[in-house]
Write a protein that holds these residues in place. Structure first.
Motif, PDB file in Angstrom:
ATOM      1  N   GLN A 397      47.091  -8.524  11.743  1.00  0.00           N
ATOM      2  CA  GLN A 397      47.944 -10.174  12.055  1.00  0.00           C
ATOM      3  C   GLN A 397      47.876  -9.814  13.696  1.00  0.00           C
ATOM      4  N   LEU A 398      46.378  -8.480  14.184  1.00  0.00           N
ATOM      5  CA  LEU A 398      46.454  -8.527  15.522  1.00  0.00           C
ATOM      6  C   LEU A 398      44.993  -9.506  15.343  1.00  0.00           C
ATOM      7  N   VAL A 399      44.407  -9.091  14.434  1.00  0.00           N
ATOM      8  CA  VAL A 399      42.964 -10.248  14.542  1.00  0.00           C
ATOM      9  C   VAL A 399      43.526 -11.667  14.499  1.00  0.00           C
ATOM     10  N   THR A 400      44.662 -12.009  13.418  1.00  0.00           N
ATOM     11  CA  THR A 400      45.452 -13.593  13.611  1.00  0.00           C
ATOM     12  C   THR A 400      45.820 -13.887  15.307  1.00  0.00           C
ATOM     13  N   LEU A 401      46.323 -13.144  16.002  1.00  0.00           N
ATOM     14  CA  LEU A 401      46.342 -13.529  17.129  1.00  0.00           C
ATOM     15  C   LEU A 401      45.345 -13.746  18.049  1.00  0.00           C
ATOM     16  N   LEU A 402      44.329 -12.585  18.412  1.00  0.00           N
ATOM     17  CA  LEU A 402      43.162 -12.445  19.155  1.00  0.00           C
ATOM     18  C   LEU A 402      42.201 -14.088  17.755  1.00  0.00           C
ATOM     19  N   PRO A 466      34.216 -11.141  11.038  1.00  0.00           N
ATOM     20  CA  PRO A 466      35.071 -11.523  12.232  1.00  0.00           C
ATOM     21  C   PRO A 466      35.952 -10.771  12.613  1.00  0.00           C
ATOM     22  N   ASP A 467      36.740 -10.016  12.275  1.00  0.00           N
ATOM     23  CA  ASP A 467      37.831  -9.497  12.502  1.00  0.00           C
ATOM     24  C   ASP A 467      36.854  -8.273  13.113  1.00  0.00           C
ATOM     25  N   LEU A 468      35.617  -7.691  13.347  1.00  0.00           N
ATOM     26  CA  LEU A 468      35.479  -6.160  14.149  1.00  0.00           C
ATOM     27  C   LEU A 468      35.346  -6.602  15.050  1.00  0.00           C
ATOM     28  N   LEU A 790      39.757 -12.301   6.404  1.00  0.00           N
ATOM     29  CA  LEU A 790      40.184 -11.439   7.875  1.00  0.00           C
ATOM     30  C   LEU A 790      40.690 -11.737   8.745  1.00  0.00           C
ATOM     31  N   GLY A 791      41.958 -12.006   8.932  1.00  0.00           N
ATOM     32  CA  GLY A 791      43.048 -11.890   9.962  1.00  0.00           C
ATOM     33  C   GLY A 791      43.178 -13.285  10.068  1.00  0.00           C
TER      34      GLY A 791
END
Length: 825
Positions: A397-402, A466-468, A790-791
């Motif tokens: 969810q953090l990755v999705t937000l970003l 992309p998450d990293l 990934l997100g």
């Protein structure tokens, strides 16, 4: 209008006070070490009241007149160099020399005077034409003369303001927006204008004016303290410079800090920035509330007009939509859209769902919304800290937000205003509001980090992880809150944070590499000979692999473009790109894709069953967030997922059909694999292994999912038609701009027996279904697939062959890639 605060009513001294006496008393007051802040401003206003009252009486104080303080002076607070905003109010004829007998002593003293002489009718007319004049009159305060005259003016102006609010508030909003565009955001400027910049004292005046309409009010927690801090800094600036300036220049910051007893100029700026953010966030929340109320009033007015009744305002409720008429649309588990904001669903329980703050934030950002003020407040008050390490969903969810890019910013600001970001990332507090005394940087450290993540969100198609990239972008300068080289300090911090967030050792090492070397590419490209083989060797030794090089290149560009125009020129970009190209050539060897694991006993059993019966064999297994066989954290809800394994004799369109059924059941694919087996030598069997989760709500019943899969496979359920019907019936919701999908053909060295298509796209319901249909329409066979979400990004690889099982010719492969990209367009 120069400052804000309470409205004291000092009692004027009865006797006149001469200019010389006033100047001496004023100097003594300003030099008094026991007076400071709001007390000094109040005392200065009281002293000025006595002086002007004395001048008015000495001038004759005829009946039918009144001396009135307006604007900042009317609020009863004066900074050392504030203008005196004064209105001489009168009824009937007026001695032309009366005003001069009052004003001239003020001018002779050197005080800045903003004066006017008007009848109540004239004052009201001017207010109707001039918004700034009307705002000043809202703070009118009687000084001397006929108090009934002042009271009548105040009552009339306030009534006009409330009745005209639907027209005047949009005008005030435009005024605030234009001012912010001219002067910038106070909380990010190295030399901020304390009054005019966004988040400054002018915005506090606007918030008070909105409150006076009774239509909306600002969040008051911390607002008065923030306004007082800004006013204190302005007072100190006036005293330190001896000028009526509002700009906190670099050369004056040390003196102002000393005047206030603050440790140093950086500490002073952080306090100013924190106060400005409080004011700016309160403004954002309040203006959204105003827009909703005015829209509701307008809609109600149209409904009443259609019924044949005149519309006449609705008091303090502002005509809000009745309880039963509020429309709520689901966004994610526990999160719905209402009135253009993300709010909690009725059944949401923040106290038992620690991932809910991140889930709500991600859902809001991806929908192009923000999280409502009440929702953020409730999440901050009730949500428990995340367990350590974080559940997988929290990281996703953090990755999705970003990954939402620009839409992430207002959501992030809302979370930060209530302390939720520092709760998630404890090291964030050290960089929060930290100034960067470098003309190249446009932002404070914390805002630069989130701006870098925004820039990186547009580059997610360039990398395999992309998450990293997004997490590294968010945290690459986290070491600036510590002594020493920030890259070295950042590497230590990111290792701790990555473990806290639940990344495995390999990903943690990658994040550490990115943070430690986020300046290496640009420094090397601009300071070393790019044609020297040793330069390329240096980079390849640092990054080690081609995926790492891609990540570092994207992070370098995101960091530089987020810094400011001076940090990323076309020259720098070309140097870095050339160095990356030469390093990539040296590292070339194909993209490392996940290797197929040996089939488990259950998978072999299903494959044998499918091969013998020539029918699909299906197994569904519930899985906790901790993973198969994992144990959930005590007290933490278990967002259940499902492992779906399907073995079926090979047939056209299998991938798209199964993915379509999952989309019909609102299941999102977290990861998926497809491979070909021949367990008994009777022909190929495709083995699909999926991990899925509910988009929102509960998971479907296993029996229903199994029945729909079998119906879809035998052709009795038209999946494509059902999805199209559902999409057509769904209400259209504004979305966010995302990078376009990218479909490429991997180098031939990746696989000798198949052509590898790589798909990088924004995840969306039915995405895998559309990819599968496009591949089926292209007439190719999918032999193996590796699917990862990934997100908010899907990163997939498909091993395809022609119908005879051979790799595709180069031209054919390119055509298939174009077809898939067009299907996703």
């Amino acid at each position: 209008m120069t400052t804000t605060g309470t409205q004291p009513t000092p009692t004027p001294d009865e006797g006149p006070l001469g200019t010389g006496d006033h100047a001496a008393e004023r100097a003594a007051l300003l030099a008094d070490p026991a007076l400071g802040g709001a007390r000094r401003r109040t005392a200065l206003a009281a002293l000025t009241d006595r002086w002007l009252t004395g001048l008015y009486r000495a001038a004759g104080s005829p009946p039918g007149t009144a001396l009135v303080a307006v604007g900042g002076y009317g609020r009863g607070e004066l900074s050392p160099r504030s203008d005196l905003d004064v209105l001489l109010l009168h009824e009937g004829p007026l001695d032309a020399e009366l005003a001069e007998r009052i004003w001239y002593p003020v001018w002779d003293s050197g005080a800045a005077l903003d004066h006017s002489v008007r009848t109540p009718a004239e004052a009201r007319a001017v207010a109707a034409e001039d918004l700034k004049a009307q705002l000043g009159l809202l703070d009118a305060r009687h000084l001397a003369g006929d108090p009934a005259l002042t009271a009548a003016l105040r009552s009339t102006v306030l009534a006009d303001w409330r009745s005209g609010a639907p027209a005047r508030l949009p005008e005030l909003h435009e005024l605030c927006t234009a001012r912010a565009e001219r002067h910038g955001e106070l909380s990010f400027l190295l030399e901020p204008d304390l009054k005019e910049a966004r988040g400054g004292l002018r915005d506090v005046v606007a918030l008070n004016a909105i409150a006076a309409t009774w239509l909306a009010d600002a969040p008051r927690d911390g607002l008065d303290a923030a306004a007082e801090r800004l006013a204190d800094v302005r007072d100190a600036l006036h005293l330190a410079t001896g000028r009526a300036t509002e700009r906190l220049s670099l050369q004056d910051q040390d003196q102002v800090a000393a005047q206030l007893g603050v440790l140093d100029a950086d500490t002073l700026l952080r306090q100013v920035y924190e106060s400005a953010r409080t004011v700016a966030y309160a403004s954002d929340v309040t203006w959204r509330s105003v827009e909703r109320v005015l829209a509701a009033r307008a809609n109600r007015g149209r409904r009443i007009s259609r019924l044949g009744f005149p519309f006449s305002g609705v008091g303090r409720t502002g005509g809000a939509v009745g309880k039963g008429a509020v429309e709520r649309r689901p966004l994610a588990e526990g999160v719905v859209e209402q009135d253009g904001e993300a709010v909690l669903a009725q059944g949401a329980r923040p106290a038992t769902d620690p991932v809910l703050p991140l889930r709500a934030a991600a859902a809001a950002a991806q929908a192009g919304l923000t999280v409502s003020y009440a929702t953020v407040r409730r999440l901050a008050a009730e949500a428990k800290p995340l367990p350590v390490p974080w559940p997988d969903e929290a990281r996703e969810q953090l990755v999705t937000l970003l990954g939402a890019g620009e839409a992430c910013l207002p959501v992030w600001e809302a979370l930060e205003a209530e302390g939720l970001i520092s709760r998630l990332l404890p090291d964030w507090e050290r960089v929060r509001c930290r100034p960067q005394r470098n003309a190249v940087h446009r932002w404070t450290v914390d805002r630069h980090l989130i701006e870098t993540a925004v820039k990186a969100a547009a580059m997610t198609r360039r990398v395999a992880r992309p998450d990293l990239l997004l997490v590294a972008a968010l945290l690459h300068d986290i070491g600036k809150g510590w002594p020493g080289d920030h890259s070295e300090a950042g590497e230590v911090i990111i290792r701790d944070l990555a473990v806290r967030m639940g990344f495995d050792k390999t990903d943690t090492d990658t994040l550490a590499l990115l943070v430690r070397h986020h300046l290496t590419l640009v420094d090397t490209a601009t300071r070393r000979d790019p044609d020297d083989p040793a330069t390329v060797d240096l980079i390849t030794k640092v990054v080690g692999t081609l995926p790492h090089l891609e990540l570092l290149h994207a992070l370098t560009e995101a960091d530089a473009t987020a810094t400011g125009p001076a940090a990323w020129s076309s020259w720098r970009a070309s140097l870095v790109h050339g160095l990356v190209a030469r390093s990539a050539a040296q590292l070339a060897g194909g993209l490392a894709l996940p290797a197929d694991a040996e089939p488990t006993a259950d998978e072999e059993r299903l494959a044998v069953e499918a091969a013998r019966t020539l029918a699909p064999a299906l197994a569904l297994h519930a899985q906790t967030e901790a993973g198969a066989g994992g144990v959930a954290e005590p007290g933490v809800p278990e967002p259940m997922g499902v492992e779906l394994t399907l073995a079926i004799p090979d047939q056209p369109g299998l991938l798209g059909t199964v993915a379509g059924v999952l989309a019909l059941h609102r299941l999102t694919v977290r990861k998926a694999g497809l491979r070909e087996l021949d367990p008994i030598g009777a022909g190929p069997v495709l083995l699909l292994s999926w991990t899925v989760a509910a988009e929102y709500g509960e998971l479907p019943e296993a029996a229903r999912l199994r029945a729909d899969l079998r119906r879809a496979l035998d052709g009795s359920l038209d999946v494509a038609r059902k999805l199209a019907e559902r999409d057509a019936a769904a209400p259209k919701r504004r979305g966010i701009a995302t990078p376009p999908p990218v479909v490429t053909v991997a180098p031939g060295a990746v696989s000798l027996s198949a052509t590898v298509l790589e798909v990088r796209a924004h995840d969306a319901p039915g995405l895998l279904h559309r990819i599968g249909r496009a591949l089926d329409a292209a007439g190719v066979r999918v032999r193996t697939a590796h699917v990862s979400t990934l997100g908010a990004d899907a990163v997939d690889a498909f091993y395809v062959t022609d119908q005879d099982g051979r790799p595709l010719a180069a031209e054919r492969a390119a055509q298939v890639a174009r077809s898939v990209q067009e299907a996703l367009g």
